[in-house]
Design a protein around this motif. Structure first.
Motif, PDB file in Angstrom:
ATOM      1  N   GLY A  39      36.015  91.975  45.574  1.00 15.28           N
ATOM      2  CA  GLY A  39      36.164  92.920  44.689  1.00 15.28           C
ATOM      3  C   GLY A  39      36.712  94.440  45.667  1.00 15.28           C
ATOM      4  N   LEU A  40      36.329  94.108  47.062  1.00 11.65           N
ATOM      5  CA  LEU A  40      36.634  95.221  47.943  1.00 11.65           C
ATOM      6  C   LEU A  40      37.931  95.068  48.744  1.00 11.65           C
ATOM      7  CD1 LEU A  40      33.126  95.594  49.989  1.00 11.65           C
ATOM      8  CD2 LEU A  40      33.981  97.143  47.801  1.00 11.65           C
ATOM      9  N   SER A  41      38.613  96.326  48.750  1.00 12.04           N
ATOM     10  CA  SER A  41      39.803  95.939  49.500  1.00 12.04           C
ATOM     11  C   SER A  41      39.764  96.323  50.785  1.00 12.04           C
ATOM     12  CB  SER A  41      41.144  96.651  48.793  1.00 12.04           C
ATOM     13  OG  SER A  41      40.863  98.226  48.903  1.00 12.04           O
ATOM     14  N   VAL A  42      40.113  95.201  51.730  1.00 16.14           N
ATOM     15  CA  VAL A  42      40.036  95.458  53.041  1.00 16.14           C
ATOM     16  C   VAL A  42      41.454  95.632  53.768  1.00 16.14           C
ATOM     17  CG1 VAL A  42      37.438  95.056  53.685  1.00 16.14           C
ATOM     18  CG2 VAL A  42      39.206  93.042  53.458  1.00 16.14           C
ATOM     19  N   ALA A  43      41.587  96.280  54.683  1.00 22.64           N
ATOM     20  CA  ALA A  43      42.998  96.328  55.422  1.00 22.64           C
ATOM     21  C   ALA A  43      42.866  96.901  56.498  1.00 22.64           C
ATOM     22  CB  ALA A  43      44.081  97.226  54.495  1.00 22.64           C
ATOM     23  N   PRO A  44      43.549  96.725  57.622  1.00 20.42           N
ATOM     24  CA  PRO A  44      43.593  97.327  58.923  1.00 20.42           C
ATOM     25  C   PRO A  44      43.320  98.952  58.908  1.00 20.42           C
ATOM     26  CG  PRO A  44      45.572  95.721  58.986  1.00 20.42           C
ATOM     27  CD  PRO A  44      44.994  95.808  57.549  1.00 20.42           C
ATOM     28  N   GLU A  45      44.289  99.613  57.823  1.00 18.89           N
ATOM     29  CA  GLU A  45      44.196 101.168  57.803  1.00 18.89           C
ATOM     30  C   GLU A  45      44.091 101.715  59.139  1.00 18.89           C
ATOM     31  OE1 GLU A  45      41.326 101.963  54.071  1.00 18.89           O
ATOM     32  OE2 GLU A  45      40.297 100.920  55.582  1.00 18.89           O
ATOM     33  N   TRP A  46      45.134 101.411  59.945  1.00 19.58           N
ATOM     34  CA  TRP A  46      45.539 101.951  61.370  1.00 19.58           C
ATOM     35  C   TRP A  46      45.407 103.448  61.335  1.00 19.58           C
ATOM     36  CZ3 TRP A  46      49.185  98.050  63.671  1.00 19.58           C
ATOM     37  CH2 TRP A  46      48.480  96.563  63.877  1.00 19.58           C
ATOM     38  N   ASP A  47      45.919 104.295  60.152  1.00 13.26           N
ATOM     39  CA  ASP A  47      46.064 105.537  60.069  1.00 13.26           C
ATOM     40  C   ASP A  47      44.790 106.220  60.209  1.00 13.26           C
ATOM     41  OD1 ASP A  47      46.248 104.134  57.795  1.00 13.26           O
ATOM     42  OD2 ASP A  47      47.646 105.362  56.910  1.00 13.26           O
ATOM     43  N   LYS A  48      43.624 105.678  59.670  1.00 14.59           N
ATOM     44  CA  LYS A  48      42.558 106.276  59.984  1.00 14.59           C
ATOM     45  C   LYS A  48      42.148 106.350  61.263  1.00 14.59           C
ATOM     46  CE  LYS A  48      40.616 105.539  55.275  1.00 14.59           C
ATOM     47  NZ  LYS A  48      39.957 104.418  54.214  1.00 14.59           N
ATOM     48  N   LEU A  49      42.744 105.501  61.833  1.00 19.08           N
ATOM     49  CA  LEU A  49      42.195 105.732  63.604  1.00 19.08           C
ATOM     50  C   LEU A  49      42.877 106.793  64.192  1.00 19.08           C
ATOM     51  CD1 LEU A  49      40.882 102.610  62.874  1.00 19.08           C
ATOM     52  CD2 LEU A  49      41.065 102.550  65.353  1.00 19.08           C
ATOM     53  N   GLN A  50      43.720 107.553  63.664  1.00 19.06           N
ATOM     54  CA  GLN A  50      44.917 108.437  64.358  1.00 19.06           C
ATOM     55  C   GLN A  50      43.919 109.293  65.219  1.00 19.06           C
ATOM     56  OE1 GLN A  50      48.093 109.871  62.179  1.00 19.06           O
ATOM     57  NE2 GLN A  50      48.500 111.394  63.970  1.00 19.06           N
ATOM     58  N   ARG A  51      42.965 109.982  64.790  1.00 25.16           N
ATOM     59  CA  ARG A  51      42.417 111.044  65.731  1.00 25.16           C
ATOM     60  C   ARG A  51      41.693 110.548  67.044  1.00 25.16           C
ATOM     61  NH1 ARG A  51      38.151 114.951  63.021  1.00 25.16           N
ATOM     62  NH2 ARG A  51      39.828 116.186  62.001  1.00 25.16           N
ATOM     63  N   ARG A  52      41.156 109.310  66.597  1.00 27.52           N
ATOM     64  CA  ARG A  52      40.264 108.486  67.928  1.00 27.52           C
ATOM     65  C   ARG A  52      41.406 107.990  68.878  1.00 27.52           C
ATOM     66  NH1 ARG A  52      37.106 103.191  66.586  1.00 27.52           N
ATOM     67  NH2 ARG A  52      36.865 102.823  68.823  1.00 27.52           N
ATOM     68  N   VAL A  53      42.492 107.363  68.345  1.00 31.06           N
ATOM     69  CA  VAL A  53      43.440 107.108  69.330  1.00 31.06           C
ATOM     70  C   VAL A  53      44.301 108.170  70.254  1.00 31.06           C
ATOM     71  CG1 VAL A  53      45.949 106.075  69.381  1.00 31.06           C
ATOM     72  CG2 VAL A  53      44.103 105.031  67.709  1.00 31.06           C
ATOM     73  N   VAL A  54      44.421 109.236  69.391  1.00 27.98           N
ATOM     74  CA  VAL A  54      45.093 110.507  70.166  1.00 27.98           C
ATOM     75  C   VAL A  54      44.263 110.897  71.291  1.00 27.98           C
ATOM     76  CG1 VAL A  54      45.826 112.626  69.825  1.00 27.98           C
ATOM     77  CG2 VAL A  54      46.418 111.248  68.190  1.00 27.98           C
ATOM     78  N   SER A  55      42.871 110.854  70.831  1.00 30.03           N
ATOM     79  CA  SER A  55      42.108 111.363  72.096  1.00 30.03           C
ATOM     80  C   SER A  55      41.372 110.333  72.772  1.00 30.03           C
ATOM     81  CB  SER A  55      40.942 112.231  71.243  1.00 30.03           C
ATOM     82  OG  SER A  55      40.217 111.596  70.313  1.00 30.03           O
ATOM     83  N   ALA A  56      41.704 109.211  72.752  1.00 33.43           N
ATOM     84  CA  ALA A  56      41.093 108.314  73.377  1.00 33.43           C
ATOM     85  C   ALA A  56      41.211 108.000  74.737  1.00 33.43           C
ATOM     86  CB  ALA A  56      41.741 106.651  73.041  1.00 33.43           C
ATOM     87  N   GLY A  57      40.147 108.148  75.495  1.00 31.89           N
ATOM     88  CA  GLY A  57      39.891 108.264  77.175  1.00 31.89           C
ATOM     89  C   GLY A  57      38.662 107.453  77.559  1.00 31.89           C
ATOM     90  N   ARG A  58      38.658 107.415  78.671  1.00 33.58           N
ATOM     91  CA  ARG A  58      37.508 106.854  79.232  1.00 33.58           C
ATOM     92  C   ARG A  58      36.115 107.503  78.883  1.00 33.58           C
ATOM     93  NH1 ARG A  58      39.506 103.929  85.009  1.00 33.58           N
ATOM     94  NH2 ARG A  58      41.260 103.107  84.161  1.00 33.58           N
TER      95      ARG A  58
END
Ligand SMILES: C[S@@+](CC[C@H](N)C(=O)[O-])C[C@H]1O[C@@H](n2cnc3c(N)ncnc32)[C@H](O)[C@@H]1O
Length: 294
Positions: A83-102
């Motif tokens: 009943g729960l919908s699960v999806a990759p939802e990559w857009d939700k990671l946008q902030r993390r991806v943009v600021s990702a660093g070591r």
């Protein structure tokens, strides 16, 4: 969950609900992905004639013997699991991806990759860690053994490729529906015949038992999120033998120069993969990355 277990037969039959008549092109595009990547999935598309309330979703999940997929109004594909919908939802990671660093991402501290690195994420799952790895500019080969997960990843890549600010990153991801062990074997045979090893980093995040996310005595550690709960219905944790094969296979494909390595993700309190001590470890309050240097 019985219906997912039945999926071990040759083809997995999936019911695909789509939200409007206008989505025929999208359904065709999904079918094209299945054909192109030879996924052993048979889609059974059905136009939704009713609103999918939470109660109705749960009913459908209980009644259906096939996994249920949903193509929503934004053309995002999700899997209705319990009943729960699960999806990759990559857009939700946008902030993390943009600021990702070591500094911000322990994974990048451990993996030490640069934009020239060749990286294999051998257990892609929902692809979240792959996105962090790809944020460095490196090319990522994403291996996923479950056809249903591979389809979710491919559909997400197709959808996100249409968004201008994601296009570049999407071109760095190559999704392959395969078992990591057979892929490692193939790469090894190739590199032996060509006498060169070109893989810099192999990343492993295999399943772990559902009870290993938290420390048994203190209760500290991560809670199991809905993505992982869903995955536990589809994939099981490897046995110690399989863990050993996975680690040995991964170590065999990375070359010997520079900082080439295998990085293994574990919940902070989970035992070592294949009981093998790493060369170095990095951890925070939820996860641990164990690095095996070649
Ligand atoms: C814990 S999840 C990975 C989550 C992922 N790191 C993420 O960020 O979403 C493990 C995934 O690896 C896949 N997997 C496990 N063993 C595998 C293998 N030998 N080859 C390919 N995929 C595998 C499982 O099907 C599952 O989807």
């Amino acid at each position: 969950m019985t219906h997912i277990q039945q999926a071990s037969s040759l083809f997995m039959y999936c019911q695909l609900f789509y939200a409007s008549e206008l989505q025929h092109a999208q359904v065709t595009a999904l079918q094209a992905l299945i054909d192109q990547h030879q996924l052993p999935i048979v889609l059974n598309p059905e136009l939704l004639t009713e609103k999918l309330t939470q109660k109705r979703r749960q009913q459908l999940c209980q009644l259906s013997i096939q996994p249920l997929l949903l193509l929503d109004n934004n053309n995002a594909l999700s899997w209705l699991s319990d009943g729960l919908s699960v999806a990759p939802e990559w857009d939700k990671l946008q902030r993390r991806v943009v600021s990702a660093g070591r500094k911000s991402e322990l994974l990048l501290q451990a993996a030490k990759i640069t934009s020239d690195s060749a990286v294999i994420d051998a257990t892609a799952g929902f692809g979240h860690d792959s996105l962090i790895l790809a944020s460095t500019g490196a090319q990522i080969i994403m291996l996923e053994q479950q056809p249903l997960m591979a389809l979710l990843l491919l559909a997400e890549q197709q959808r996100m490729s249409q968004l201008a600010n994601w296009q570049k990153l999407m071109t760095r991801l190559q999704i392959i529906n395969t078992d990591a062990l057979s892929y490692f074997e193939m790469v090894n045979n190739q590199s032996v015949s060509e006498n060169n090893k070109t893989v810099d980093v192999v990343y492993l995040d295999p399943m772990f038992p559902e009870d290993s996310y938290q420390d048994r005595k203190t209760g500290k550690g991560a809670k199991v999120g809905k993505h992982m709960q869903a995955l536990h219905q589809l994939a099981r944790p490897p046995t110690v033998d399989e863990e050993q094969q996975l680690l040995q296979g991964a170590l065999a494909v990375v070359g010997h120069n520079g900082s080439r390595r295998v990085i293994v993700k574990r919940p902070q309190f989970a035992p070592l993969l294949a009981n093998q001590s790493p060369s170095e470890s990095w951890h925070n309050e939820a996860v641990r990355f164990d690095g095996y240097f070649v």
